[in-house]
Write an enzyme that holds these catalytic residues in place. Structure first.
Site, mmCIF file in Angstrom:
data_model
loop_
_atom_site.group_PDB
_atom_site.id
_atom_site.type_symbol
_atom_site.label_atom_id
_atom_site.label_comp_id
_atom_site.label_asym_id
_atom_site.label_seq_id
_atom_site.Cartn_x
_atom_site.Cartn_y
_atom_site.Cartn_z
ATOM 1 N N GLN A 1 0.945 -1.292 0.311
ATOM 2 C CA GLN A 1 0.111 -0.198 0.042
ATOM 3 C C GLN A 1 0.712 1.251 0.042
ATOM 4 O OE1 GLN A 1 -3.274 -0.371 3.389
ATOM 5 N NE2 GLN A 1 -3.301 -2.008 2.363
ATOM 6 N N HIS B 1 -1.357 -0.014 5.747
ATOM 7 C CA HIS B 1 -1.775 1.069 6.832
ATOM 8 C C HIS B 1 -0.410 2.109 7.132
ATOM 9 C CE1 HIS B 1 -5.367 -1.739 8.532
ATOM 10 N NE2 HIS B 1 -5.295 -1.900 7.235
#
Length: 398
Positions: free
Chosen positions: A103, A172
């Protein structure tokens, strides 16, 4: 106090910026073709159309300059300058080098409130640990956006914030940014899929943070004086906040991805604890149950939660007049839900927030980012390779 010579330099730099952008926009406009039109089906029967302006490889964030030009980040490390017609003009040089994994990569980009006079932007990205690149964390730089007739580059780059500590894994990071009306820099910092850092006051993971525009800590922060990391904290108990914006009354709102369902939209209040991982409206992916916020009222409950999940990304609270019926509404990009989600903010007779999903608009694509320009136009960026930048039009405008 600013000296006369500094003031003249600032005005000269501003003028050069605007002249360059004005001149180059005509060149790009001449190359552009009639854009593809997209039809977005609303869940309550509304149809919204949009026009494709450009496409990108894994776009992540967008921000507008005061004159209508814009910047778009791609996760792999490219920062694009777009002209006032939202056509690609330059790939900005001297952008931080990133190694995109999972991510993480190049992330958010915003401008300083006084960009007109200082040309300052802020950019977030993922930094690998020099000794072991299995460890990483988000960082933020501020820099000057410098333009010429042949290109755009970042100068005077300065690193002003780091996630602490760096940890393993590539998820995250959050690292979204917003400036408050009084000029403070707010940052969302995810808990990096490690759960407990969200409640650990010695870490700035799983928090919303408040800094001055130079990265220093305001003395009126709720935990000021309790350590270099702790004093950054504005709120705690967050999972992965990927959208943050202020409404017209100065209230701060942020959404975050829940675990297995339970995505949240929260009003962010000074010093509050939002409960993760002790409470959530969803459950762990392993199937382990998590108590709801209602079971432990010591934690601040979300004003709206989604079960099943929408996987929220990108967020604005609309402040324009072009779509007058939408003024004051929130717009959230939906990843797994493949939608643009519109949210209405109201209060009941007792002054309690009543936040509801008003409608969602679908066209079969994951939505990564939502932005608004100074004219009240709304833009969305699709996720993934080939993600398109789409300018929204109401059906009645055609």
């Amino acid at each position: 106090m600013q000296t006369t010579s500094t003031h003249k330099t600032s005005k000269s730099r501003k003028g050069a910026l605007l002249v360059t952008l004005f001149a180059t926009s005509f060149f790009t406009f001449a190359q552009s073709n009639v854009s593809e039109q997209i039809e977005m089906k609303g869940s309550k029967g509304t149809t919204v159309t949009g026009n494709v302006q450009a496409s990108f490889d894994n776009p992540w964030a967008m921000t507008f300059l005061p004159d209508g030009h814009s910047l778009v980040t791609e996760k792999a490390g490219t920062l694009w300058l777009l002209d006032e017609n939202q056509q690609k003009r330059f790939a900005v040089s001297n952008v931080p080098s990133v190694t995109a994994r999972g991510q993480g990569g190049l992330g958010d980009v915003i401008i300083h409130p006084d960009f007109v006079s200082n040309n300052t932007i802020y950019i977030s990205y993922i930094e690998r640990d020099e000794k072991d690149d299995a460890f990483s964390g988000a960082v933020i730089e501020r820099a000057t956006l410098t333009l010429s007739d042949s290109g755009a580059k970042l100068t005077d780059r300065e690193l002003i914030w780091r996630q602490s500590p760096k940890v393993t894994g590539n998820g995250h990071y959050s690292h979204r940014m917003a400036f408050s009306p009084d000029g403070h820099l707010f940052i969302t910092s995810g808990e990096r899929q490690k759960f407990t850092p969200a409640q650990n006051m010695a870490m700035n993971l799983g928090k919303v943070l408040r800094l001055n525009d130079d990265g220093s800590v305001p003395e009126d922060n709720p935990f000021y004086g309790q350590g270099n990391v702790t004093e950054q904290i504005w709120t705690l108990g967050h999972r992965n906040p990927l959208g943050i914006d202020f409404d017209e009354k100065g209230n701060l709102w942020a959404h975050e991805m829940g675990p297995r369902h339970g995505d949240e939209l929260n009003i962010i209040e000074r010093g509050r604890n939002y409960g993760y991982p002790a409470v959530s409206q969803g459950d762990h992916y392993s199937g382990v149950k998590i108590p709801n916020h209602e079971d432990y009222p010591i934690f601040k409950s979300p004003e709206l939660a989604w079960v099943p999940a929408i996987s929220p990304a990108g967020f604005i609270i609309y402040k324009g007049d072009k779509f007058s019926d939408w003024k004051g509404n929130g717009f959230i990009g939906g990843l797994s839900s493949k939608a643009l989600v519109r949210v209405a903010f109201n209060k009941d007779d007792e002054g309690n927030w009543k936040v509801e999903e008003a409608e969602r608009y679908e066209w079969g694509k994951r939505v990564r980012e939502v932005e608004q320009d100074s004219k009240g136009n709304i833009y969305v960026l699709e996720d993934k390779e080939g993600g398109r930048l789409i300018k929204l039009n109401s059906l009645n405008d055609e």
